[in-house]
Design an enzyme around this catalytic site. Sequence first.
Site, short mmCIF file in Angstrom:
data_model
loop_
_atom_site.label_atom_id
_atom_site.label_comp_id
_atom_site.label_asym_id
_atom_site.label_seq_id
_atom_site.Cartn_x
_atom_site.Cartn_y
_atom_site.Cartn_z
N LYS A 8 1.81 7.16 -12.13
CA LYS A 8 1.06 7.03 -12.41
C LYS A 8 -0.06 8.30 -11.87
O LYS A 8 -0.18 8.99 -10.75
CB LYS A 8 0.36 5.76 -12.10
CG LYS A 8 0.42 4.89 -10.25
CD LYS A 8 -1.61 6.22 -9.61
CE LYS A 8 -1.24 6.02 -8.15
NZ LYS A 8 -2.05 6.87 -7.46
N ALA A 94 5.29 10.10 -2.02
CA ALA A 94 4.35 10.76 -1.08
C ALA A 94 3.30 11.26 -1.48
O ALA A 94 2.47 12.82 -0.91
CB ALA A 94 4.47 10.96 -0.09
N ALA A 95 3.19 11.64 -3.44
CA ALA A 95 2.93 12.67 -3.59
C ALA A 95 1.20 12.17 -4.60
O ALA A 95 0.60 12.76 -4.96
CB ALA A 95 3.56 13.38 -4.79
N GLY A 99 5.39 7.10 -7.08
CA GLY A 99 6.33 6.72 -6.75
C GLY A 99 7.75 5.15 -6.92
O GLY A 99 8.48 4.65 -7.00
N THR A 102 6.04 1.53 -8.82
CA THR A 102 6.57 1.81 -9.80
C THR A 102 8.42 1.18 -9.24
O THR A 102 8.71 0.58 -10.37
CB THR A 102 6.58 3.26 -10.83
OG1 THR A 102 7.50 3.01 -11.79
CG2 THR A 102 7.42 4.41 -10.20
N ASP A 134 -0.92 -1.09 -5.20
CA ASP A 134 -0.28 -0.14 -6.12
C ASP A 134 1.25 -0.65 -7.28
O ASP A 134 0.34 0.04 -8.56
CB ASP A 134 0.11 0.98 -6.44
CG ASP A 134 -1.34 1.93 -6.09
OD1 ASP A 134 -2.62 2.04 -6.51
OD2 ASP A 134 -0.81 3.69 -5.70
C1 LIG Z 1 -4.50 5.69 -2.50
C2 LIG Z 1 -3.86 4.96 -3.73
C3 LIG Z 1 -4.93 4.97 -5.11
O1 LIG Z 1 -3.84 4.64 -6.42
O2 LIG Z 1 -2.38 5.71 -4.41
P1 LIG Z 1 -1.63 6.50 -3.83
O3 LIG Z 1 -1.70 7.89 -3.10
O4 LIG Z 1 -1.02 6.13 -2.44
O5 LIG Z 1 -0.55 6.66 -4.72
C4 LIG Z 1 -3.73 3.55 -3.88
O6 LIG Z 1 -4.92 2.67 -3.17
C5 LIG Z 1 -2.70 3.20 -2.62
O7 LIG Z 1 -1.69 2.50 -2.37
P2 LIG Z 1 -0.66 1.91 -2.17
O8 LIG Z 1 0.30 2.95 -1.42
O9 LIG Z 1 0.61 0.91 -2.70
O10 LIG Z 1 -0.76 0.98 -0.67
P3 LIG Z 1 -0.38 -0.04 0.62
O11 LIG Z 1 0.87 0.56 0.80
O12 LIG Z 1 -0.78 -1.26 -0.24
O13 LIG Z 1 -0.79 0.66 1.77
C6 LIG Z 1 -0.33 1.98 2.46
C7 LIG Z 1 -2.10 2.00 3.22
O14 LIG Z 1 -3.06 2.42 2.68
C8 LIG Z 1 -4.43 1.91 3.08
N1 LIG Z 1 -5.17 1.30 1.74
C9 LIG Z 1 -4.17 0.86 0.76
C10 LIG Z 1 -4.75 0.30 -0.32
C11 LIG Z 1 -6.01 0.41 -0.70
N2 LIG Z 1 -6.67 -0.54 -1.60
N3 LIG Z 1 -6.85 0.02 0.88
C12 LIG Z 1 -6.33 1.02 2.15
O15 LIG Z 1 -6.65 1.00 3.02
C13 LIG Z 1 -4.17 1.25 4.27
O16 LIG Z 1 -4.29 1.21 5.36
C14 LIG Z 1 -2.66 0.77 4.04
O17 LIG Z 1 -2.01 0.40 5.03
N1 LIG Z 2 11.40 3.74 -3.66
C1 LIG Z 2 10.99 4.42 -2.58
N2 LIG Z 2 10.07 5.59 -3.31
C2 LIG Z 2 9.19 5.89 -3.08
N3 LIG Z 2 8.82 6.94 -1.94
C3 LIG Z 2 9.35 5.51 -0.94
C4 LIG Z 2 10.28 4.65 -2.17
N4 LIG Z 2 10.45 3.43 -0.75
C5 LIG Z 2 9.71 3.54 0.24
N5 LIG Z 2 9.02 5.10 0.13
C6 LIG Z 2 8.47 5.16 1.12
O1 LIG Z 2 6.82 5.19 0.39
C7 LIG Z 2 5.53 6.16 0.84
C8 LIG Z 2 4.94 6.33 -0.24
O2 LIG Z 2 5.39 7.18 -1.81
P1 LIG Z 2 5.14 7.29 -2.74
O3 LIG Z 2 4.87 5.52 -3.29
O4 LIG Z 2 6.30 8.54 -3.33
O5 LIG Z 2 3.77 7.84 -2.79
P2 LIG Z 2 2.05 7.86 -2.84
O6 LIG Z 2 1.60 6.28 -2.18
O7 LIG Z 2 1.51 8.90 -2.45
O8 LIG Z 2 2.40 7.50 -4.69
C9 LIG Z 2 7.03 6.93 1.11
O9 LIG Z 2 6.12 7.90 2.46
C10 LIG Z 2 8.38 6.55 1.26
O10 LIG Z 2 9.41 7.03 2.36
#
Ligand SMILES: C[C@@](CO)(OP(=O)(O)O)[C@H](O)COP(=O)(O)OP(=O)(O)OC[C@H]1O[C@@H](n2ccc(N)nc2=O)[C@H](O)[C@@H]1O
Ligand SMILES: Nc1ncnc2c1ncn2[C@@H]1O[C@H](COP(=O)(O)OP(=O)(O)O)[C@@H](O)[C@H]1O
Length: 279
Positions: A8, A94-95, A99, A102, A134
């Site tokens: 996404k 972690a981008a 990833g 999904t 997410d």
């Molecule tokens: C920032 C976003 C935007 O779409 O995406 P990514 O950059 O990761 O892809 C998301 O909110 C990432 O969602 P996701 O990666 O599923 O978060 P989680 O694993 O539940 O949480 C990881 C950490 O992010 C913070 N977190 C996450 C979601 C949220 N609404 N508030 C938060 O403060 C918390 O510190 C949590 O411990």
């Molecule tokens: N199946 C997986 N694919 C990608 N990352 C993973 C997976 N399982 C655990 N992780 C961990 O989740 C964290 C977030 O990764 P990712 O979901 O790719 O990024 P983001 O939260 O930035 O969208 C990373 O630290 C990664 O090591």
Amino acid sequence: MIKKCFAKINLSLDIISKRADGYHNIDTLMARINLFDKLEIEKTSDGKFTYDSNVSLGKVEDNLIFKAYEVMKNLAGEKATGIRVKLTKNIPVAAGLAGGSTNAAETMKALNELWGMGLTKNDLMEAGAKLGADIPFFFLERAARATGIGEILDPFSIKTPLKVLLVNDGTSIASAHVYKNTKLFGHIKTGEIAKSLSQGSWEFVEDFENVMEDVVLRDFPHLKAIKENLSNHGALKALVSGSGASIFGIFKDEKALDRAYESLKTSYNFVRKVDLIDD
Ligand SMILES: C[C@@](CO)(OP(=O)(O)O)[C@H](O)COP(=O)(O)OP(=O)(O)OC[C@H]1O[C@@H](n2ccc(N)nc2=O)[C@H](O)[C@@H]1O
Ligand SMILES: Nc1ncnc2c1ncn2[C@@H]1O[C@H](COP(=O)(O)OP(=O)(O)O)[C@@H](O)[C@H]1O
């Protein structure tokens, strides 16, 4: 069973408030793109979780695919079996492209089918939300305005033919760090942007914003050049996706997109023309 795990992007991302549980309430527009990991899952009779991938993601217990398996195993009771998983990862890790989320969602969908569990989309969303904010989005299979911690989903259509160039230079960023450090938020016209996209208008593309961008570009200043490069090559908007480090450019003109692609493709690890698949 083979599942495509689509990535996404966040076309816009605002934080509304910090919550008592450490999470943040957000207001974001999310759409899946046609960049995907391939996930192959089959049942085994040995009761074990066996995993193989083209990339190393650390300990298997930390992998969201394994965590999703554990969640589903608890829900499935006697229907649960061992599984063999093969992940072909194409989505940068972690981008800001979700990833891991999904992968977790598609694992849950696959096991729901393979084990004949009969869980509804809502059941899966609820179980998925406990694993990651997410994850529920990937059960919806539509573009959505996501609020709450990201689990309250309001689908909308994207009629504006946005052309997207996605760039990632290999930088990994932890979402928690960016959430903790973002101070300025709560001002994006998310509703108006969503409405304009659902009407096919380009009017609000210039208002796309991500409140996390200041922290991402402050702490990873080398990323500024990617944003500038995309803008200099004709992107109407260039923005960090989620908490980074991927940056996407929005183009109106296919030829400008092609020129930007040709010019940037040798400069960074990952440069890809992608389509939004939720329109
Ligand atoms: C920032 C976003 C935007 O779409 O995406 P990514 O950059 O990761 O892809 C998301 O909110 C990432 O969602 P996701 O990666 O599923 O978060 P989680 O694993 O539940 O949480 C990881 C950490 O992010 C913070 N977190 C996450 C979601 C949220 N609404 N508030 C938060 O403060 C918390 O510190 C949590 O411990
Ligand atoms: N199946 C997986 N694919 C990608 N990352 C993973 C997976 N399982 C655990 N992780 C961990 O989740 C964290 C977030 O990764 P990712 O979901 O790719 O990024 P983001 O939260 O930035 O969208 C990373 O630290 C990664 O090591």
